[in-house]
Scaffold this motif. Sequence first.
Motif, short mmCIF file in Angstrom:
data_model
loop_
_atom_site.label_atom_id
_atom_site.label_comp_id
_atom_site.label_asym_id
_atom_site.label_seq_id
_atom_site.Cartn_x
_atom_site.Cartn_y
_atom_site.Cartn_z
N GLN A 106 31.03 -27.19 -2.14
CA GLN A 106 30.31 -26.13 -2.95
C GLN A 106 31.49 -24.79 -3.44
O GLN A 106 31.29 -24.02 -4.39
CB GLN A 106 29.23 -25.27 -2.43
N ASN A 107 32.61 -24.97 -2.43
CA ASN A 107 33.48 -23.86 -2.75
C ASN A 107 34.76 -24.29 -3.12
O ASN A 107 35.97 -23.65 -3.22
CB ASN A 107 33.92 -23.27 -1.17
N ASN A 108 34.72 -25.67 -3.62
CA ASN A 108 36.07 -26.23 -4.29
C ASN A 108 35.64 -26.87 -5.43
O ASN A 108 35.00 -28.12 -5.58
CB ASN A 108 36.66 -27.27 -3.30
N VAL A 109 35.93 -26.30 -6.66
CA VAL A 109 35.47 -26.80 -8.00
C VAL A 109 36.01 -28.25 -8.28
O VAL A 109 35.28 -29.07 -9.03
CB VAL A 109 35.67 -25.67 -9.05
N PRO A 135 28.87 -22.70 -12.18
CA PRO A 135 29.08 -23.06 -13.83
C PRO A 135 29.77 -24.70 -13.98
O PRO A 135 29.43 -25.28 -14.96
CB PRO A 135 30.35 -22.11 -14.16
N SER A 136 30.34 -25.07 -12.79
CA SER A 136 30.98 -26.42 -13.05
C SER A 136 29.82 -27.54 -13.04
O SER A 136 29.61 -28.47 -14.19
CB SER A 136 31.57 -26.85 -11.82
N ILE A 137 28.48 -27.34 -12.25
CA ILE A 137 27.33 -28.21 -12.21
C ILE A 137 26.64 -27.99 -13.73
O ILE A 137 26.24 -28.80 -14.36
CB ILE A 137 26.35 -28.00 -11.21
N LYS A 138 26.34 -26.76 -14.10
CA LYS A 138 26.00 -26.53 -15.44
C LYS A 138 26.62 -27.09 -16.57
O LYS A 138 25.86 -27.89 -17.41
CB LYS A 138 25.78 -25.13 -15.61
N SER A 139 27.94 -27.12 -16.69
CA SER A 139 28.69 -28.06 -17.71
C SER A 139 28.33 -29.45 -17.54
O SER A 139 28.21 -30.10 -18.46
CB SER A 139 30.28 -27.55 -17.39
#
Length: 356
Positions: A106-109, A135-139
């Motif tokens: 969760q702390n490393n995109v 934002p990464s998961i939303k994308s």
Amino acid sequence: MKKNLTINEIAKIANVSRGTVDRVVNKRGYVAEDKQRQIEKIIKENNFTPNTHARNLALSKSLKVAVILPEHTAGEYWEPIVKSTETAGKNYLPFGLKISYYFYNQNNVETFKAIEKKVFLEKYSAIISSQPQNPSIKSFLRKCTTKKIPFVLLGTNSTKYGALSNLGQDATQGGRLAGKLINYGQEFPAKYLIFNIYNEQNINPNVVSRIEGFKAYFKENKKIKTDLINLSINDEHLSAKIAEKLKSLTKNDGIFIPNSRAHIVAKLLPKEIKVRFLAFDLVNKNLQYLKEGVIDFLINQKPYEQGYRGVELLYRYLATFQEPQEVINIPAEVITIENLTFNEEINFTDKEKSST
């Protein structure tokens, strides 16, 4: 000649769930003897025949589902979801369903970007994930929508992400429930400290809604004060700041933790201070403080049930073309030391048996 009933219609006549009828039709899983006889009688009387097209599809085509969750250790919130999806996957394996797991930091995109690339490369039939908190998961979910890959989200009843189905509790109502529980039988005046221990990179919208619901419950009662304390999990002075706030508590006051981090506060609460204490989630560290009498109430989000039902409805959608409900509300379960169960998997299985 009688009409060939659907599984849903048989379930309605027998007053059972669709899953119960499905287990009888496909001869898999547990069903109480009386219910099984009742369903078999209805099937015989109505000349019911299964959807052979759907069954052939399931048997001839591999249905690949990716479960994408945060990295975690034993006893944390995500563990029951993994166990339940594994159990459901074993039950549906004879019908062509295969489940793979991907865990991201969760702390490393960057770890999520690698997972996204692999998931799209493997061409999964569907995806199960949790409510997006960065934002990464939303994308990623937007790309799934564009690519027409159906996905189910656990832990949310919001429809804004475009999921095929959303399984979770109403977070605002959960906050109101917390307010009612923590204040029940309390003397006035009272003060409730809300410790929101958050991760800057992963803001949980459920936590925000729970806090809003909790504060809304007390809005009309001017005698009761709520004090929201926002603290970063990465704050090097976190423990000292919590301890300082705890000094102000009296016997009529209380503590509300809107996420699973109650144990961080519980370990700093002096033993001589006994106040009403309510939080969320049956993680191992929280359960320990519940057993010791420090925490009074834990609201269970039922992650095991969410995971199992997520797999079940995806199979029905992929193999039998059954459209699931867009929102499936999971009722809140209030846990105290008196009704504490240590194995959520057994608890959910027993409830399923009693409903058949």
